[in-house]
Design a protein around this motif. Sequence first.
Motif, PDB file in Angstrom:
ATOM      1  N   PRO A  97       5.246   1.435  11.006  1.00 14.02           N
ATOM      2  CA  PRO A  97       5.975   2.041  12.056  1.00 14.02           C
ATOM      3  C   PRO A  97       5.008   2.478  13.006  1.00 14.02           C
ATOM      4  CG  PRO A  97       5.481   3.629  10.198  1.00 14.02           C
ATOM      5  CD  PRO A  97       5.225   2.232   9.754  1.00 14.02           C
ATOM      6  N   ASP A  98       5.541   3.009  14.442  1.00  9.66           N
ATOM      7  CA  ASP A  98       4.417   3.409  15.324  1.00  9.66           C
ATOM      8  C   ASP A  98       4.015   4.876  15.291  1.00  9.66           C
ATOM      9  OD1 ASP A  98       5.011   1.146  16.790  1.00  9.66           O
ATOM     10  OD2 ASP A  98       6.651   1.749  17.826  1.00  9.66           O
ATOM     11  N   ALA A  99       5.064   5.680  14.472  1.00 11.78           N
ATOM     12  CA  ALA A  99       4.458   6.887  14.378  1.00 11.78           C
ATOM     13  C   ALA A  99       4.262   7.170  12.901  1.00 11.78           C
ATOM     14  CB  ALA A  99       5.399   7.860  14.626  1.00 11.78           C
ATOM     15  N   LEU A 100       2.690   6.618  12.574  1.00  8.96           N
ATOM     16  CA  LEU A 100       2.267   6.988  11.315  1.00  8.96           C
ATOM     17  C   LEU A 100       1.000   7.926  11.299  1.00  8.96           C
ATOM     18  CD1 LEU A 100       3.036   5.700   8.248  1.00  8.96           C
ATOM     19  CD2 LEU A 100       1.210   4.191   8.655  1.00  8.96           C
ATOM     20  N   ASP A 101       0.711   8.561  10.211  1.00 12.77           N
ATOM     21  CA  ASP A 101      -0.609   9.281  10.158  1.00 12.77           C
ATOM     22  C   ASP A 101      -1.545   8.279   9.796  1.00 12.77           C
ATOM     23  OD1 ASP A 101      -2.559  10.777   9.700  1.00 12.77           O
ATOM     24  OD2 ASP A 101      -1.544  12.152   8.252  1.00 12.77           O
ATOM     25  N   TRP A 102      -2.125   7.643  10.877  1.00  5.14           N
ATOM     26  CA  TRP A 102      -3.156   6.749  10.646  1.00  5.14           C
ATOM     27  C   TRP A 102      -4.395   7.074   9.950  1.00  5.14           C
ATOM     28  CZ3 TRP A 102      -0.353   2.853  11.616  1.00  5.14           C
ATOM     29  CH2 TRP A 102       0.625   3.037  12.699  1.00  5.14           C
ATOM     30  N   SER A 103      -4.724   8.435   9.941  1.00  5.57           N
ATOM     31  CA  SER A 103      -5.645   9.023   9.089  1.00  5.57           C
ATOM     32  C   SER A 103      -5.613   8.641   7.598  1.00  5.57           C
ATOM     33  CB  SER A 103      -5.867  10.500   9.332  1.00  5.57           C
ATOM     34  OG  SER A 103      -4.980  11.097   8.610  1.00  5.57           O
ATOM     35  N   SER A 156       5.766  -2.877  -7.841  1.00  9.10           N
ATOM     36  CA  SER A 156       5.859  -1.787  -8.297  1.00  9.10           C
ATOM     37  C   SER A 156       5.754  -0.845  -7.420  1.00  9.10           C
ATOM     38  CB  SER A 156       5.428  -1.759  -9.807  1.00  9.10           C
ATOM     39  OG  SER A 156       5.630  -0.130 -10.121  1.00  9.10           O
ATOM     40  N   GLY A 157       6.649   0.388  -7.639  1.00  8.86           N
ATOM     41  CA  GLY A 157       6.428   1.687  -6.678  1.00  8.86           C
ATOM     42  C   GLY A 157       5.496   2.542  -6.977  1.00  8.86           C
ATOM     43  N   GLU A 158       5.128   2.524  -8.438  1.00 10.78           N
ATOM     44  CA  GLU A 158       4.089   3.280  -8.803  1.00 10.78           C
ATOM     45  C   GLU A 158       2.291   2.755  -8.461  1.00 10.78           C
ATOM     46  OE1 GLU A 158       4.520   6.269  -9.693  1.00 10.78           O
ATOM     47  OE2 GLU A 158       6.617   5.810  -9.135  1.00 10.78           O
ATOM     48  N   MET A 159       2.522   1.468  -8.242  1.00  8.77           N
ATOM     49  CA  MET A 159       1.214   0.640  -7.857  1.00  8.77           C
ATOM     50  C   MET A 159       0.506   1.628  -6.781  1.00  8.77           C
ATOM     51  SD  MET A 159       0.115  -2.982  -7.393  1.00  8.77           S
ATOM     52  CE  MET A 159       0.255  -3.560  -9.168  1.00  8.77           C
ATOM     53  N   ARG A 162      -8.792   5.356   1.030  1.00  8.01           N
ATOM     54  CA  ARG A 162      -7.518   6.215   0.578  1.00  8.01           C
ATOM     55  C   ARG A 162      -6.371   5.383  -0.136  1.00  8.01           C
ATOM     56  NH1 ARG A 162      -9.789   7.830   5.254  1.00  8.01           N
ATOM     57  NH2 ARG A 162     -10.525   9.753   5.703  1.00  8.01           N
ATOM     58  N   SER A 163      -5.862   5.962  -0.926  1.00  2.00           N
ATOM     59  CA  SER A 163      -4.602   5.094  -1.600  1.00  2.00           C
ATOM     60  C   SER A 163      -3.438   5.940  -1.805  1.00  2.00           C
ATOM     61  CB  SER A 163      -5.187   4.318  -2.812  1.00  2.00           C
ATOM     62  OG  SER A 163      -5.487   5.275  -3.833  1.00  2.00           O
ATOM     63  N   LEU A 164      -2.240   5.366  -1.684  1.00  2.00           N
ATOM     64  CA  LEU A 164      -1.195   6.182  -2.195  1.00  2.00           C
ATOM     65  C   LEU A 164      -0.326   5.363  -2.968  1.00  2.00           C
ATOM     66  CD1 LEU A 164      -0.052   7.680   1.541  1.00  2.00           C
ATOM     67  CD2 LEU A 164      -1.302   8.882  -0.462  1.00  2.00           C
ATOM     68  N   THR A 165       0.819   5.612  -3.703  1.00  2.00           N
ATOM     69  CA  THR A 165       1.558   4.908  -4.173  1.00  2.00           C
ATOM     70  C   THR A 165       2.410   3.859  -3.115  1.00  2.00           C
ATOM     71  OG1 THR A 165       3.650   6.337  -4.435  1.00  2.00           O
ATOM     72  CG2 THR A 165       1.970   6.463  -6.168  1.00  2.00           C
ATOM     73  N   VAL A 166       2.905   2.783  -3.792  1.00  2.00           N
ATOM     74  CA  VAL A 166       3.614   1.983  -2.946  1.00  2.00           C
ATOM     75  C   VAL A 166       4.727   2.696  -2.501  1.00  2.00           C
ATOM     76  CG1 VAL A 166       5.360  -0.130  -2.978  1.00  2.00           C
ATOM     77  CG2 VAL A 166       2.762  -0.149  -3.806  1.00  2.00           C
ATOM     78  N   SER A 167       5.539   3.464  -3.270  1.00  2.00           N
ATOM     79  CA  SER A 167       6.649   4.044  -3.019  1.00  2.00           C
ATOM     80  C   SER A 167       6.494   5.118  -1.767  1.00  2.00           C
ATOM     81  CB  SER A 167       7.161   5.110  -4.064  1.00  2.00           C
ATOM     82  OG  SER A 167       7.750   4.127  -5.112  1.00  2.00           O
ATOM     83  N   GLU A 168       5.262   5.925  -1.717  1.00  2.00           N
ATOM     84  CA  GLU A 168       4.918   6.698  -0.854  1.00  2.00           C
ATOM     85  C   GLU A 168       4.819   5.967   0.470  1.00  2.00           C
ATOM     86  OE1 GLU A 168       2.634  10.421  -2.961  1.00  2.00           O
ATOM     87  OE2 GLU A 168       1.448   8.505  -2.843  1.00  2.00           O
ATOM     88  N   TRP A 169       4.243   4.835   0.402  1.00  2.00           N
ATOM     89  CA  TRP A 169       4.151   4.226   1.719  1.00  2.00           C
ATOM     90  C   TRP A 169       5.370   3.531   2.193  1.00  2.00           C
ATOM     91  CZ3 TRP A 169      -0.203   4.670   4.337  1.00  2.00           C
ATOM     92  CH2 TRP A 169      -1.434   4.718   3.761  1.00  2.00           C
ATOM     93  N   GLN A 170       6.397   3.101   1.421  1.00  2.00           N
ATOM     94  CA  GLN A 170       7.703   2.896   1.582  1.00  2.00           C
ATOM     95  C   GLN A 170       8.635   4.081   2.200  1.00  2.00           C
ATOM     96  OE1 GLN A 170       8.770   1.408  -2.168  1.00  2.00           O
ATOM     97  NE2 GLN A 170       9.662  -0.645  -1.044  1.00  2.00           N
ATOM     98  N   GLY A 171       8.088   5.174   1.612  1.00  2.00           N
ATOM     99  CA  GLY A 171       9.029   6.518   2.454  1.00  2.00           C
ATOM    100  C   GLY A 171       8.325   6.681   3.865  1.00  2.00           C
TER     101      GLY A 171
END
Length: 390
Positions: A238-244, A271-274, A250-259
């Motif tokens: 998306p255009d309005a993402l926290d690019w930092s 898997s959302g937990e990856m 840095r890593s987040l879960t797939v679910s967090e990126w989807q959110g």
Amino acid sequence: MIRLACQIAASLLIASPALAECGGGFQSFVKGLKAEAVAKGHDTAAVNTFFKGVSQDAKVLRADRAQGVFQKPFIDFSRHLISQNRIDRGRAMAQKYDAVFDRIEAEYGISRGVLLAFWAFETDYGAFQGDFNTRNALVTLAHDCRRPELFRPQIFAALELYEQGGFDPARTTGAWAGEIGMVQMLPRDILENGVDADGDGKVSLKSSAPDALMSGAKMLSGLGWQAGQPWLQEVVVPDALDWSLSGPARSLTVSEWQGMGVRPRAGDLPSGEMQASLILPQGHTGPAFLAYPNFNVYFEWNQSFVYVLTAAYFATRLEGAQVYDAGRPAQGLSGQQMKQLQSKLQARGHDVGKIDGILGAGTRAAVQAEQVRLGLPADAWPTAELLNRL
């Protein structure tokens, strides 16, 4: 391929009782290596034969210092390396060695595109494996004081291969950095991971594609490849993402990126937990990828970010992924501007490593930190605006 196993090499250096110092007279250096080899338990006659006729190779040093291709940004670099011919040949090789790739997938859980991409980039599927004398290259680079801790252990590994009958010091050739065979492996990696996949009683990485591919797969597995797991996937952001939040560190879960609105350009996300890192090689308006844990293993094969990302992406292309959306990235910096930027970042206390004009991990991290400080989109892509603001 240069796998920079510096920590392992350094520990070997510390353990050695007598080391020939890098630099200084070349013949004195060789004399020291021979004494060290005997002290390590190698047969004196074998040592003398192995080092007989060894010479310094000026072409190796020139090649080591002329890696300007890594200064190219991802889009240019990937378009330089990936051609339709390489894709077509890769798919043909996948069919020709289908049984070998089936065995790799069964034993190591490594998808065929991964090995095919390395095979293509390293030697054009075995067509050109390098014509540098491997022994001379390793001794030359160990004598040079730029990275002796990497290359010195490889000399003794090559000596061990010679004693086993798998290395001819006068005739074995390969890449300028001492890698041998179709997927370009250093002598120590061959000792540890060489596989006789074709059953002829020899590990022949130069002439046997099955041996080379299985050996490369064993090495990747040993480096931590997670069987059956993805490595890279193109996404839309998306255009309005926290690019930092972007970047390989840095890593987040797939679910967090989807959110946050990140979605796959094609297919489904795993898997959302990856865990996954958002990779923006040319900023937030350029291509975007989610990199999964297996992506980090690529850096054990080669430490160049642009090479690693291109190889990982090409592996997905060979397995049917579409051409990435290049987007409209902001104009990058010239090589000279990059050096100026690195100098400015270094002056502000950032560790960017060598001032070389290459956008490596240290420079990317420093760029992102300064973008945050200055209120710019923190996507780690250096622009003229950032250079001017600094």
